[in-house]
Motif scaffolding. Structure first.
Motif: not given
Lengths: 170, 170
Positions: A45, A48, A83, A86
DNA sequence: ATTGCTGCAAAACCTTTGCAAATGT
DNA sequence: ACATTTGCAAAGGTTTTGCAGCAAT
């Protein structure tokens, strides 16, 4: 021989986009979006958040695979599924916009908080925001005429960006 | 041996759509679209024309697979690939619209000739046309502001249709 | 300790492609 | 006869899922 028109759009510099987001704010919004659903502040996270803040600054549109490849190249270990998962959450949380390209495929884009729509180049697939739209009353009226309760809309304009115009689409 | 199930303009479960196309005209437009590219008047194409005329009347939106299944059930032998190839051509020829649903998937719809956009129910995915839009000048202006030459646009409105409202989304 | 995110690989999905055979002109 | 389309099956690409292990609280 699939997406023939995406080749020169993968380049690091995406000139025809606005980097009009305040990046600190963007980081906060992304973190909140993750946090709203669950607590853990995990390594993926964080990766990201960092990458998406960068993409917010450049205004660049990206595919799920673009994002995965970039993260994997830069930071190492991250799974495709993470990915995908998310991005899904962040679209839900309105941090990312899903933009439909002219060929029917799509990319994602970090979006500012305020109401906007997308101008998409049919040659290089770059994306720019704009604010013009019909009024809220107009949408209500459209709904009323067909018995709908309206709760969202999407306006996408397709054309050729200045760079592609200059280079004759090459 | 053709199944003349054309009697009613209302499809079994898709009430919230307008059957506002003149079906003779629609048949002509579909035939022309095929003919423009190549001569042969083949059985699969006739099956497609017939089915699409029916779908134009009901206004129903359909997936590639829906169409394949229906044709296969009703008339027998037709390949998935043929349906994919035909849909692609018909979208190109502006006989079919590709409509983006709220979940990111898409369906197709036989479209009338004139300028229109789509109102999509987020619960049952039914689709209705409407004509309201920004003016051509407005689109030009949006383009000019960002150095784009505009050549197309798409406006999709999402909401809940009257049927779903009544049934509380069930 | 508990919770639930993560990575991996497999599965599921959807769409395209290659090619021999069928079909229309 | 000739040019094309078609059906099939296989390949391709993308997204989802199941699950054991791990990290965060």
């Amino acid at each position: 021989m699939k997406n023939e028109s995406r080749s020169h759009c993968r380049s690091p510099r995406q000139v025809c986009a606005e980097g009009d987001n305040d990046s600190l704010d963007t980081v906060r919004r992304i973190e909140n979006a993750f946090f709203d659903l669950s607590r853990p502040n995990t390594a993926p996270r964080r990766m990201l958040v960092e990458k998406l803040a960068e993409l917010a600054r450049s205004g660049e549109a990206f595919s799920t695979d673009d994002l995965w490849q970039d993260l994997r190249a830069a930071n190492g270990r991250i799974g495709r599924a993470t990915v995908y998962r998310s991005i899904e959450q962040l679209v839900e949380s309105k941090v990312l916009d899903r933009v439909e390209l002219s060929d029917g495929s799509h990319k994602y884009r970090v979006c500012g908080g305020s109401h906007h729509h997308h101008l998409v180049c049919t040659l290089c697939n770059c994306v720019v925001d704009f604010r013009e739209c019909l009024s809220a009353q107009k949408f209500e009226e459209i709904g009323r005429q067909h018995g709908f309760t309206v709760n969202d809309h999407k306006l996408t304009v397709y054309g050729t960006c200045s760079r592609c115009l200059k280079s004759g689409g090459k």
